[in-house]
Design a protein around this motif. Structure first.
Motif, PDB file in Angstrom:
ATOM      1  N   ALA A  34     -25.620 -15.933 -22.091  1.00 58.73           N
ATOM      2  CA  ALA A  34     -26.481 -16.356 -23.189  1.00 58.73           C
ATOM      3  C   ALA A  34     -27.534 -15.291 -23.494  1.00 58.73           C
ATOM      4  CB  ALA A  34     -27.156 -17.674 -22.836  1.00 58.73           C
TER       5      ALA A  34
ATOM      6  N   ARG B 111     -29.645 -19.372 -34.610  1.00 53.77           N
ATOM      7  CA  ARG B 111     -28.243 -19.488 -34.207  1.00 53.77           C
ATOM      8  C   ARG B 111     -28.092 -19.054 -32.758  1.00 53.77           C
ATOM      9  NH1 ARG B 111     -24.139 -16.811 -38.246  1.00 53.77           N
ATOM     10  NH2 ARG B 111     -22.783 -18.296 -37.194  1.00 53.77           N
ATOM     11  N   PRO B 112     -27.318 -19.786 -31.968  1.00 54.76           N
ATOM     12  CA  PRO B 112     -27.061 -19.331 -30.593  1.00 54.76           C
ATOM     13  C   PRO B 112     -26.389 -17.962 -30.611  1.00 54.76           C
ATOM     14  CG  PRO B 112     -26.259 -21.571 -30.945  1.00 54.76           C
ATOM     15  CD  PRO B 112     -26.604 -21.026 -32.289  1.00 54.76           C
TER      16      PRO B 112
ATOM     17  N   HIS C 132     -24.475 -15.005 -27.879  1.00 51.15           N
ATOM     18  CA  HIS C 132     -23.927 -14.706 -26.548  1.00 51.15           C
ATOM     19  C   HIS C 132     -23.243 -13.348 -26.578  1.00 51.15           C
ATOM     20  CE1 HIS C 132     -24.065 -19.136 -26.652  1.00 51.15           C
ATOM     21  NE2 HIS C 132     -24.185 -19.098 -25.337  1.00 51.15           N
TER      22      HIS C 132
ATOM     23  N   PRO D 101     -31.768 -16.814 -28.927  1.00 52.71           N
ATOM     24  CA  PRO D 101     -31.268 -17.285 -30.224  1.00 52.71           C
ATOM     25  C   PRO D 101     -31.568 -16.266 -31.322  1.00 52.71           C
ATOM     26  CG  PRO D 101     -32.413 -19.043 -29.068  1.00 52.71           C
ATOM     27  CD  PRO D 101     -32.671 -17.791 -28.286  1.00 52.71           C
TER      28      PRO D 101
ATOM     29  N   ALA E 129     -31.929 -14.436 -22.864  1.00 53.02           N
ATOM     30  CA  ALA E 129     -32.744 -15.640 -23.087  1.00 53.02           C
ATOM     31  C   ALA E 129     -33.926 -15.643 -22.119  1.00 53.02           C
ATOM     32  CB  ALA E 129     -31.880 -16.878 -22.873  1.00 53.02           C
TER      33      ALA E 129
END
Length: 295
Positions: free
Chosen positions: A157, A267-268, A270, A160, A295
């Motif tokens: 992650a 928006r997430p 990764h 965002p 994150a």
């Protein structure tokens, strides 16, 4: 028996002059050394060594086989040394893909730090907003925006992906500033058009913990955020742009943040791989990206 071990026993026997001396050099018994050589002779179907009680000598076939074995063993040793070097030092080529705007405005700084730190690594960076199948298309890693659907990928992650509503001082002097997201429908809003999805008809905001969409009616849509930012700087309308893409424009005043009391939906994000990193170059690259955007 292992063929390379047999070749090593044969070469060492030739060079040391006896099974006993060869076995001592290789850490095996004279009997085991002799068995390895005998196994080679059986496999090949010819005698390699002429043996007497006092000395051993190469046959004609043995002489030719000895030269080839030396070369093969040297190649094997070089291959092992190269593999050890790859295991100890990041080197080689990485194929990375990322969304166009993030890849153009944010990712290059992290890539520059990584390449400066590891001069033996090369990166092929592909920027695209379409979905990339990293396994079928041969990528080492991808930056993904939005929810992850493929549970077979290994993902780390990142922060965002945040957005800011902004416009130029010239636009605001002519049209005024919207007080709420509801007022955007009466303004010139610049719309982003994804190549693989219908164009957005609204911008998402978070208010009192709830997500909702404010409608917009763009006259200009583009599938390139840089074009929309340039249009906003030139007074054509209001843009909803990634923070990283308008950071400099906000700093120098060519764009002004709007609706700051409202939070645009983020928006997430990764970084994804087909499996856990098996090479230092990929592991260190992922660590660099996580350090920069984690994150």
């Amino acid at each position: 028996m292992d063929r390379l071990t047999g070749m090593a026993a044969f070469v060492k026997t030739v060079e040391c002059g006896s099974f006993a001396a060869a076995g001592k050099a290789l850490g095996m018994t004279p009997q085991m050394t002799g068995r390895h050589v005998a196994e080679l002779e059986t496999r090949i179907g010819t005698r390699l060594l002429n043996r007497t009680t006092r000395r051993q000598s190469l046959t004609e076939a043995g002489q030719a086989f000895y030269e080839r074995c030396r070369a093969l063993l040297a190649d094997a040793e070089a291959a092992e040394a190269q593999a050890r070097s790859l295991a100890d030092t990041p080197r080689g080529r990485l194929r990375i893909t990322a969304p166009v705007t993030f890849g153009a405005f944010a990712l290059p700084e992290a890539i520059a730090r990584f390449l400066n730190r590891y001069p033996d690594v090369q990166i092929d960076l592909t920027l695209t907003d379409r979905f990339v199948d990293i396994v079928d298309e041969g990528y080492d890693a991808a930056i993904r925006l939005g929810a992850l659907n493929d549970s077979t990928l290994v993902a780390r992650a990142l922060k965002p992906y945040r957005f800011v509503v902004c416009a130029s001082p010239a636009y605001l002097a002519a049209a005024g500033a919207p007080e709420t997201p509801h007022a955007l429908i009466g303004h010139e809003c610049l719309g982003f058009a994804y190549t693989s999805a219908p164009p957005a008809s609204g911008w998402g905001f978070i208010e009192n913990g709830q997500a909702w969409t404010a409608p917009i009616a763009p006259r200009l849509r583009a599938n390139d955020m840089k074009a929309l930012i340039t249009a906003a700087v030139n007074g054509l309308g209001i843009a909803l742009a990634p923070e990283t893409a308008v950071r400099d424009a906000l700093r120098d005043g060519s764009l002004v943040p709007l609706l700051t009391q409202y939070e645009p939906v983020a928006r997430p994000m990764h970084i994804v791989m087909a499996s856990s990193p098996t090479t230092l170059k990929l592991r260190y690259f992922v660590e660099e990206v996580v350090a920069a955007f984690g994150a």
